[in-house]
Scaffold this active site. Sequence first.
Site, PDB file in Angstrom:
ATOM      1  N   ARG A   1      -0.193  19.909  -3.003  1.00 16.85           N
ATOM      2  CA  ARG A   1      -0.441  19.007  -4.119  1.00 16.85           C
ATOM      3  C   ARG A   1      -1.603  18.107  -3.744  1.00 16.85           C
ATOM      4  NH1 ARG A   1       3.216  13.865  -6.154  1.00 16.85           N
ATOM      5  NH2 ARG A   1       1.927  12.804  -4.617  1.00 16.85           N
TER       6      ARG A   1
ATOM      7  N   TYR B   1      -1.514   6.199  -7.945  1.00 12.52           N
ATOM      8  CA  TYR B   1      -0.282   6.870  -7.574  1.00 12.52           C
ATOM      9  C   TYR B   1      -0.568   8.119  -6.732  1.00 12.52           C
ATOM     10  CZ  TYR B   1       3.193  10.290  -7.485  1.00 12.52           C
ATOM     11  OH  TYR B   1       4.024  11.234  -6.998  1.00 12.52           O
TER      12      TYR B   1
ATOM     13  N   ASP C   1       0.065  16.040  -9.739  1.00 14.48           N
ATOM     14  CA  ASP C   1       1.123  15.232 -10.371  1.00 14.48           C
ATOM     15  C   ASP C   1       0.492  14.143 -11.239  1.00 14.48           C
ATOM     16  OD1 ASP C   1       3.422  13.908 -11.038  1.00 14.48           O
ATOM     17  OD2 ASP C   1       4.135  13.618  -8.977  1.00 14.48           O
TER      18      ASP C   1
ATOM     19  N   HIS D   1       2.380  12.127 -13.094  1.00 13.88           N
ATOM     20  CA  HIS D   1       3.326  11.022 -12.973  1.00 13.88           C
ATOM     21  C   HIS D   1       3.552  10.279 -14.278  1.00 13.88           C
ATOM     22  CE1 HIS D   1       5.415   8.262 -10.024  1.00 13.88           C
ATOM     23  NE2 HIS D   1       5.668   9.474  -9.589  1.00 13.88           N
TER      24      HIS D   1
ATOM     25  N   GLU E   1       2.125  18.477 -13.111  1.00 12.87           N
ATOM     26  CA  GLU E   1       3.478  17.889 -13.094  1.00 12.87           C
ATOM     27  C   GLU E   1       3.568  16.638 -13.957  1.00 12.87           C
ATOM     28  OE1 GLU E   1       4.745  17.302  -9.076  1.00 12.87           O
ATOM     29  OE2 GLU E   1       6.049  15.625  -9.592  1.00 12.87           O
TER      30      GLU E   1
ATOM     31  N   GLU F   1      11.770  15.474 -12.436  1.00 10.97           N
ATOM     32  CA  GLU F   1      12.270  14.782 -11.242  1.00 10.97           C
ATOM     33  C   GLU F   1      13.134  13.568 -11.601  1.00 10.97           C
ATOM     34  OE1 GLU F   1       8.398  14.026  -9.364  1.00 10.97           O
ATOM     35  OE2 GLU F   1       8.830  11.902  -9.557  1.00 10.97           O
TER      36      GLU F   1
ATOM     37  N   ARG G   1      12.068  20.530 -12.455  1.00  6.69           N
ATOM     38  CA  ARG G   1      12.027  19.809 -11.179  1.00  6.69           C
ATOM     39  C   ARG G   1      13.285  18.997 -10.864  1.00  6.69           C
ATOM     40  NH1 ARG G   1       8.514  18.811  -7.969  1.00  6.69           N
ATOM     41  NH2 ARG G   1       8.472  16.542  -7.979  1.00  6.69           N
TER      42      ARG G   1
ATOM     43  N   GLU H   1       9.261  21.095  -3.304  1.00  2.00           N
ATOM     44  CA  GLU H   1       8.420  20.021  -2.767  1.00  2.00           C
ATOM     45  C   GLU H   1       8.962  19.616  -1.397  1.00  2.00           C
ATOM     46  OE1 GLU H   1       8.578  16.386  -5.053  1.00  2.00           O
ATOM     47  OE2 GLU H   1       6.636  15.730  -4.300  1.00  2.00           O
TER      48      GLU H   1
ATOM     49  N   TRP I   1       4.862   4.032 -14.476  1.00  2.00           N
ATOM     50  CA  TRP I   1       4.488   4.276 -13.088  1.00  2.00           C
ATOM     51  C   TRP I   1       4.737   5.721 -12.806  1.00  2.00           C
ATOM     52  CZ3 TRP I   1       1.932   3.074  -8.971  1.00  2.00           C
ATOM     53  CH2 TRP I   1       2.221   3.748  -7.762  1.00  2.00           C
TER      54      TRP I   1
END
Length: 401
Positions: A147, A159, A209, A211, A235, A261, A282, A338, A401
């Site tokens: 990643r 991030y 990612d 996020h 992601e 996630e 995820r 991951e 975030w």
Amino acid sequence: MKILDGKVIVCSPGRNFVTLKLQTEDGVYGLGDATLNGRELAVASYLRDHVVPLLIGRDARRIEDIWQYLYKGAYWRRGPVTMTAIAAVDTALWDIKGKMSNAPVYQLLGGASRDSVMVYGHASGRTIDETCEAVERYASLGYKAVRAQSSVPGLQSTYGVGKGDVYEPAEAGLAPDTAWSSERYIESVPPLFARLRKEFGFDLHLLHDVHHRLTPIEAGRLGRALEPHRLFWMEDPTPAENQESFRLIRQHTTTPLAVGEVFNSIHDCRTLIQDQLIDYIRTTVVHAGGISHLRKIAALAELYQVRTGSHGATDLSPVCMAAALHFDVSVHNFGIQEYMRHTDETDRVFPHAYRFADGAMHPGDAPGLGVDIDEALASTFPYVRAYLPTARLLDGTVHSW
Ligand code: EZ4
Ligand code: CO
């Protein structure tokens, strides 16, 4: 095989972890990860004050029954705190069942569907050059998938950009604010991947990612811009409380999508999976109700050719990592796992049988999950209040975030 006692162990060997240890009358014990980053003590109390008293005297072999009892019996259903607590109980019970059967847990889940599981590591840097060097380090360690995240020019922190070798997003003390601009970010990502493809070719899998920081149409635009660089996945392109929003992204790009996630239940991803709006799910053992519930999500996903790609950041303890690897090696529709290495202190507190070689991992063949906790050592690392940072737009508006 009655449950005799349940102990909640909170420790901070490099970062905070909450671990449930269930003891049976036969002297066998099982471990479950119960770590909810930034809200750890809520789960510790939920377990200690509300769940453990319900478990004492129950038959530890009845994993599904105990799962349903804790889920339906609480009346309230779902939610990250509840589902993390249930996950810890479920994971500990699978550990106990494995030890009782003298078999690694994956053998109880149908056996191995593959020899080992491909993992991806985290490469990041403040500049594209630095990120390239970080990717190079992972490639030289044998990783087949990496990643890549890079700072956005003009923004102080982004991030996913680590400070040292081990990436740890949570910070001790109060949560700092960080600045965010989607416009600047969207411009900065395609050049990063153009450079990485130039340096590394197409044999290395590259992931990114987002996020949860873009709107669906922004994510569609970024996904389309990244198509020439053939990412393994993009992601969390947008928050997924509204599962329908992925339909808009899907209409605009063939870049594969991964999300989940922060999901804690199969209901969080039913539309995403059934309507084939994503490619990878995820959800993790610790935040989505344990091995039992994760297997139900994987079974639903298998019908729609959605593969698994479980979250595996440092806030998921080695107990979760071990459980994840037993799940990964056994389910047919595994995609990728991951893997962010833990600090040495964490690894010493949680000795484990899982191992890494050639970009892949294996849970090992110790009975149960193959992970333990050194309680004496754990007690030398007391809890430290820590939070994830928060993001604000340049005008001060709170952002995801
Ligand atoms: O922000 O684990 O893919 N990994 C991630 C992580 C998460 C943290 C949240 O606790 O997005 O860094
Ligand atoms: Co993520």
